[in-house]
Design an enzyme around this catalytic site. Sequence first.
Site, PDB file in Angstrom:
ATOM      1  N   LYS A  92       0.810  -1.213   0.000  1.00 32.07           N
ATOM      2  CA  LYS A  92       0.000   0.000   0.000  1.00 32.07           C
ATOM      3  C   LYS A  92       0.849   1.271   0.000  1.00 32.07           C
ATOM      4  O   LYS A  92       0.415   2.325   0.449  1.00 32.07           O
ATOM      5  CB  LYS A  92      -0.974   0.031   1.190  1.00 32.07           C
ATOM      6  N   THR A  95       3.641   0.532  -4.869  1.00 31.68           N
ATOM      7  CA  THR A  95       4.514  -0.362  -5.639  1.00 31.68           C
ATOM      8  C   THR A  95       3.918  -0.734  -6.985  1.00 31.68           C
ATOM      9  O   THR A  95       4.636  -0.835  -7.982  1.00 31.68           O
ATOM     10  CB  THR A  95       4.827  -1.641  -4.848  1.00 31.68           C
ATOM     11  N   LYS A 297      -7.404   0.367  -6.722  1.00 30.43           N
ATOM     12  CA  LYS A 297      -6.500   1.473  -6.430  1.00 30.43           C
ATOM     13  C   LYS A 297      -7.313   2.768  -6.355  1.00 30.43           C
ATOM     14  O   LYS A 297      -8.208   3.000  -7.168  1.00 30.43           O
ATOM     15  CB  LYS A 297      -5.406   1.585  -7.497  1.00 30.43           C
ATOM     16  N   GLY A 298      -6.987   3.608  -5.383  1.00 30.34           N
ATOM     17  CA  GLY A 298      -7.776   4.810  -5.183  1.00 30.34           C
ATOM     18  C   GLY A 298      -9.030   4.540  -4.376  1.00 30.34           C
ATOM     19  O   GLY A 298      -9.967   5.339  -4.394  1.00 30.34           O
ATOM     20  N   PRO A 300     -11.613   4.553  -1.467  1.00 28.47           N
ATOM     21  CA  PRO A 300     -11.820   5.528  -0.379  1.00 28.47           C
ATOM     22  C   PRO A 300     -11.494   4.910   0.975  1.00 28.47           C
ATOM     23  O   PRO A 300     -11.761   3.729   1.218  1.00 28.47           O
ATOM     24  CB  PRO A 300     -13.313   5.877  -0.496  1.00 28.47           C
ATOM     25  N   HIS A 301     -10.907   5.729   1.845  1.00 28.82           N
ATOM     26  CA  HIS A 301     -10.530   5.253   3.172  1.00 28.82           C
ATOM     27  C   HIS A 301     -11.691   5.409   4.145  1.00 28.82           C
ATOM     28  O   HIS A 301     -12.463   6.373   4.044  1.00 28.82           O
ATOM     29  CB  HIS A 301      -9.336   6.048   3.701  1.00 28.82           C
TER      30      HIS A 301
END
Length: 334
Positions: A92, A95, A297-298, A300-301
């Site tokens: 995370k 890479t 990828k991208g 939301p947290h």
Amino acid sequence: MAGSSGLGGGAGQGAALRTSRAPLLLVALVLGAYCLRVLPGRCPPAARALAPAPLPSEPPSSVRRPGAPDLPVASGPGRRRFPQALIVGVKKGGTRALLEFLRLHPDVRALGSEPHFFDRCYERGLAWYRSLMPRTLDGQITMEKTPSYFVTREAPRRIHAMSPDMKLIVVVRNPVTRAISDYAQMLSKTPGLPSFRALAFRHGLGPVDTAWSAVRIGMYAQHLDHWLQYFPLSHFLFVSGERLVSDPAGEVGRVQDFLGLKRVVTDKHFYFNATKGFPCLKKAQGSSRPRCLGKSKGRPHPRVPPAVVRRLQEFYRPFNRKFYQMTGQDFGWG
């Protein structure tokens, strides 16, 4: 004797048969969850890569890198070689983005999947590992990335045994943000997980739980200290995950320099995707659309309380400062 080891606690076979099935189901579920959490993932099958030619009939290499095993090489266009560079971490951190950016370079050939050779699949042997690699021509670099290598105790020794000249790339990111991103990925795969706070701390907001992998990975100084027992600092390049987003061409330029490559991948290859919140690759010649990383990828947290973020920032601060001293780089995480 038999009754004393049964689920009935010594009450005999009849009592065991009368035991409700609910406890048995609970035990099965707990054991299943435990196995999924602690057992290593499966090794990638060699068949997913280009099928290797039979090893016994292949001619030996005329050039052997120092420290590399003396194994025969594949016939045909190009040769399968052991990697000369590895992206070894961190999960995370960015890479996958870095690997995809580097694959634009004509002199970089990289394995798309993560082989997990030096952590999960080492017993399969070096010939199997090399059979996964893409064929390269003279002057091209073979690479692979497996971000779990950085936190695997055995990986530095195993990599050094294969090639003490290996170039090692570590993509790092603010460890608090990285941990939350890691948790978001876990949550997407396992809905119903306890909250981030419950996993990151013991007893409410008590001691930080360093046994949790999402926390432990971000203790970069501790992991690097182990790697430096096998490789000098000059063999490492530390890439900022934040700058890989804000200035992808600049960070990829540093990587190309480190690998001894001409700076072919430049700012003309990137555009910022506001929806995803990170750079994507512009439409290549012959392609119908731009290239962005996948839906994972991208992501939301989840919202994490400010008090939890502050406590983790305080926890990581001494590790960050030591990491800055070890690498000679200040990543600005505080």
